[in-house]
Design an enzyme around this catalytic site. Structure first.
Site, mmCIF file in Angstrom:
data_model
loop_
_atom_site.group_PDB
_atom_site.id
_atom_site.type_symbol
_atom_site.label_atom_id
_atom_site.label_comp_id
_atom_site.label_asym_id
_atom_site.label_seq_id
_atom_site.Cartn_x
_atom_site.Cartn_y
_atom_site.Cartn_z
ATOM 1 N N LYS A 82 49.907 32.836 43.755
ATOM 2 C CA LYS A 82 48.705 33.398 43.126
ATOM 3 C C LYS A 82 47.596 33.473 44.141
ATOM 4 O O LYS A 82 47.375 32.516 44.892
ATOM 5 C CB LYS A 82 48.285 32.450 41.979
ATOM 6 C CG LYS A 82 47.042 32.880 41.251
ATOM 7 C CD LYS A 82 47.374 33.722 40.040
ATOM 8 C CE LYS A 82 46.170 34.407 39.440
ATOM 9 N NZ LYS A 82 45.762 35.624 40.193
ATOM 10 N N LYS A 125 48.121 35.266 49.111
ATOM 11 C CA LYS A 125 46.906 36.016 49.484
ATOM 12 C C LYS A 125 47.324 37.345 50.075
ATOM 13 O O LYS A 125 48.359 37.437 50.739
ATOM 14 C CB LYS A 125 46.090 35.235 50.518
ATOM 15 C CG LYS A 125 44.658 35.683 50.630
ATOM 16 C CD LYS A 125 43.865 35.156 49.460
ATOM 17 C CE LYS A 125 42.381 35.264 49.643
ATOM 18 N NZ LYS A 125 41.693 34.317 48.762
ATOM 19 N N ASN A 142 28.343 37.778 45.092
ATOM 20 C CA ASN A 142 28.750 37.455 43.715
ATOM 21 C C ASN A 142 28.530 35.974 43.432
ATOM 22 O O ASN A 142 27.889 35.603 42.446
ATOM 23 C CB ASN A 142 30.218 37.871 43.516
ATOM 24 C CG ASN A 142 30.733 37.486 42.146
ATOM 25 O OD1 ASN A 142 31.139 36.353 41.921
ATOM 26 N ND2 ASN A 142 30.690 38.410 41.208
HETATM 27 N N1 GLU Z 1 40.202 35.313 45.432
HETATM 28 C C1 GLU Z 1 39.857 34.160 44.658
HETATM 29 C C2 GLU Z 1 40.121 32.885 45.451
HETATM 30 O O1 GLU Z 1 40.255 32.947 46.632
HETATM 31 C C3 GLU Z 1 40.521 34.165 43.300
HETATM 32 C C4 GLU Z 1 42.018 34.156 43.301
HETATM 33 C C5 GLU Z 1 42.600 34.367 41.936
HETATM 34 O O2 GLU Z 1 41.840 34.576 41.009
HETATM 35 O O3 GLU Z 1 43.827 34.313 41.826
HETATM 36 O O4 GLU Z 1 40.139 31.794 44.928
#
Ligand code: GLU
Length: 428
Positions: A84, A120, A235
Site C-alpha cells: 500500500k 510506492k 495540504n
Molecule cells: N502517500 C501517503 C503516504 O505516504 C498516503 C498513502 C496511502 O494513502 O496509501 O503516507
C-alpha cells in the site's frame, strides 16, 4: 489549457538532498532488526523492496506529439498483506527515492497495525506544466503499464505529492475497464462519489495534530498556551495550522517554498489560508519575509516541519528552540540532528508515526469499499484518533523502555509484525 485541479502540494526535495535517503533508512532498519533479536538474514530480507518495476509510458500530448514517460512501482514486503502506498508525479522521482519511500510505507503500516506491507510509485513528470487531458492519458497509461502487479488484494495505490482524487478516479476507471468489473478497492483517495472516504483529505493533518496533542501532554505543555511554527503550507501544513488555531494555540510562524512569516503575537491564519494558491504559496504577498532557515530557529514550543527533507541538520539542530518537533514531512530531520535533539531533551515525533494519518484513512476507505458500507465523518475521525493515540503510546513506551529516541522505537514497532510474518512464511 494547463491543469487547474488542486493537487497535493508538498514540494519534493532536490535530487542532491535525497542522496543517502535509502542508506540512512537501511542503517536504522539494521539497528532495529538487531535490537529485536533477529539475525542478519532478516536485515538482508528487509533492506530492499522485494519487487520494483520500471515502466515506459507513451502519451499523446495535446500538440499531437508523442512523449515517453518513465514510471516506477516498488513493493517492499508483502508478508503481512497487499502492499500500500501513494503514487507521486514529480520531475525528481527516481528509483532510489521510490524504494526508500516504499520501505517507509512498510514501517507506517506496521506502526499502525494495518494489514498491509509498504508500496510506492512515481512518474517522472511535471504536472504543473501538463494539461488536464495529458494528465488523464498519463494516469491511465501508468495503470495499463503496472496492471499485472497491482490490485485490491495485491498492491493498492493512493495519492502522494502532486496527485489528487481526480487522478485516483481515472486510475480506478482504467483498472476497472481492464478487469471488466468495478474495482473501487484498487485505489484509495478517490472522490467521495466513487467510494472515497469521509475525512481522507484532512487525514494527514489530523494525524499530525493528534500527535502534537499527545506529545504536548507528555511534555506538560498546554496547547492553548503554546506557540507553534509550521514549515510548509501545502495540504498538510495548511490544515495543521488551521487545526492548531482551532485548538487555541498561537501559530507564530509559517512558510512556503519561497520564504517564511514570523509574528510573535500570532499570524492571521484564516487570512493566509484564504490567500494561498493551490500549490501552497502565500509568502509572495508579503515584504517582511524571513528565510525558511531563520524560521526554524525562532522561539516556539512546537515545531512542525511539513515541507521537504533534510531541513533540521547537524548545522542548525543546536539552534532549534522548540521543546517538541513533530515531523509532518518525510525525512525533515537528518540522523545526526536526531541525535543532537535527543541529547537536548527535545521530544521528536518521527515521520513514520506522525505522517501516517493519510494511509490510516486510506485503509478505512479500502475496508468500506470491501464491505460496501460507508461510515460518517465522525466515525472516521473517532477511529483515526484511537489508532493514532494507541500507536503513539506504543512507540513512546517502547522508546522509554529501551532508553532510545522515538525514531528508532518507531522502526522497532514498525518492523516487528512484518519480520514475524516473514519468518512464519519461511522467508528467512
Ligand atoms: N502517500 C501517503 C503516504 O505516504 C498516503 C498513502 C496511502 O494513502 O496509501 O503516507
Amino acid at each position: 489549457m494547463k491543469a487547474t485541479i488542486p493537487v497535493n502540494s508538498e514540494p519534493v526535495q532536490k535530487q542532491s538532498e535525497m542522496l543517502g535517503l535509502l542508506s540512512s533508512t537501511q542503517s536504522i532498519v539494521k539497528e532495529a532488526v538487531q535490537r529485536l533479536g533477529y539475525k542478519d538474514d532478516m536485515y538482508e530480507l528487509l533492506k530492499e523492496p522485494l519487487r520494483i518495476i520500471k515502466v515506459r509510458i507513451p502519451v499523446r500530448m495535446d500538440d499531437g506529439s508523442m512523449k515517453i514517460f518513465t514510471g516506477y512501482r516498488s513493493q517492499h514486503n508483502d508478508a503481512v498483506g497487499p502492499t500500500k502506498g501513494g503514487v507521486r508525479f514529480h520531475p525528481e522521482v527516481d528509483e532510489e527515492e521510490v524504494k526508500a519511500l516504499s520501505m517507509w510505507m512498510s514501517l507506517k503500516c506496521g506502526i499502525f497495525d494495518l494489514p498491509y506491507g509498504g508500496g510506492k510509485g512515481g512518474i517522472v513528470c511535471d504536472p504543473r506544466h501538463m494539461s488536464f487531458h495529458e494528465l488523464e492519458r498519463l494516469s491511465r497509461g501508468y495503470v495499463r503499464a503496472i496492471s499485472q502487479i497491482v490490485g485490491p488484494t495485491k498492491d493498492i495505490p493512493a495519492p502522494d505529492v502532486f496527485t489528487n482524487p481526480q487522478i485516483m478516479a481515472w486510475m480506478m476507471d482504467e483498472y476497472s475497464r481492464i478487469q471488466e468489473f468495478d474495482s473501487p478497492g484498487f485505489i484509495t483517495g478517490k472522490p467521495l462519489v466513487l467510494g472515497g472516504s469521509q475525512g481522507r483529505e484532512t487525514a494527514t493533518a489530523r494525524g499530525v495534530t493528534i500527535c502534537i496533542e499527545e506529545a504536548a501532554k507528555r511534555k506538560g505543555i498546554r496547547l492553548h498556551e503554546a506557540r507553534v511554527i509550521i514549515q510548509g503550507f501545502g495540504n498538510a501544513g495548511s490544515y495543521i495550522s488551521k487545526f492548531m488555531k482551532d485548538a487555541g494555540a498561537k501559530v507564530v510562524g509559517i512558510s512556503d517554498a519561497y520564504g517564511a512569516l514570523y509574528e510573535p503575537e500570532g499570524l492571521d491564519i484564516d487570512y493566509l489560508l484564504d490567500r494561498r494558491d493551490s500549490f501552497g504559496t502565500v509568502t509572495n504577498l508579503f515584504t517582511n519575509t524571513i528565510t525558511n532557515q531563520e524560521l526554524l530557529g525562532k522561539e516556539c514550543e512546537i515545531l512542525v516541519p511539513a515541507a521537504i527533507s533534510n531541513q533540521i541538520t547537524r548545522e542548525n539542530a543546536e539552534h532549534i528552540q522548540a521543546e517538541i518537533v513533530v515531523e509532518a514531512a518525510n525525512g525533515p530531520t537528518t540522523l545526526e540532528a536526531t541525535t543532537i535533539l535527543a541529547a537536548r531533551n527535545v521530544l521528536l515525533v518521527p515521520d513514520v508515526l506522525a505522517s501516517s494519518g493519510g494511509v490510516t484513512v486510506s485503509y478505512f476507505e479500502w475496508v468500506q469499499n470491501n464491505q460496501g458500507y460507508y461510515w460518517t465523518e465522525e466515525e472516521v475521525a473517532q477511529k483515526l484518533r484511537s489508532k493514532i493515540v494507541e500507536s503513539f503510546d506504543n512507540v513512546f513506551s517502547t522508546a522509554q523502555r529501551h532508553q532510545i529516541d522515538m525514531r528508532l522505537a518507531a522502526y522497532m514497532v514498525g518492523i516487528r509484525r512484518m519480520a514475524e510474518a516473514s519468518r512464519f512464511r519461511g522467508w528467512v
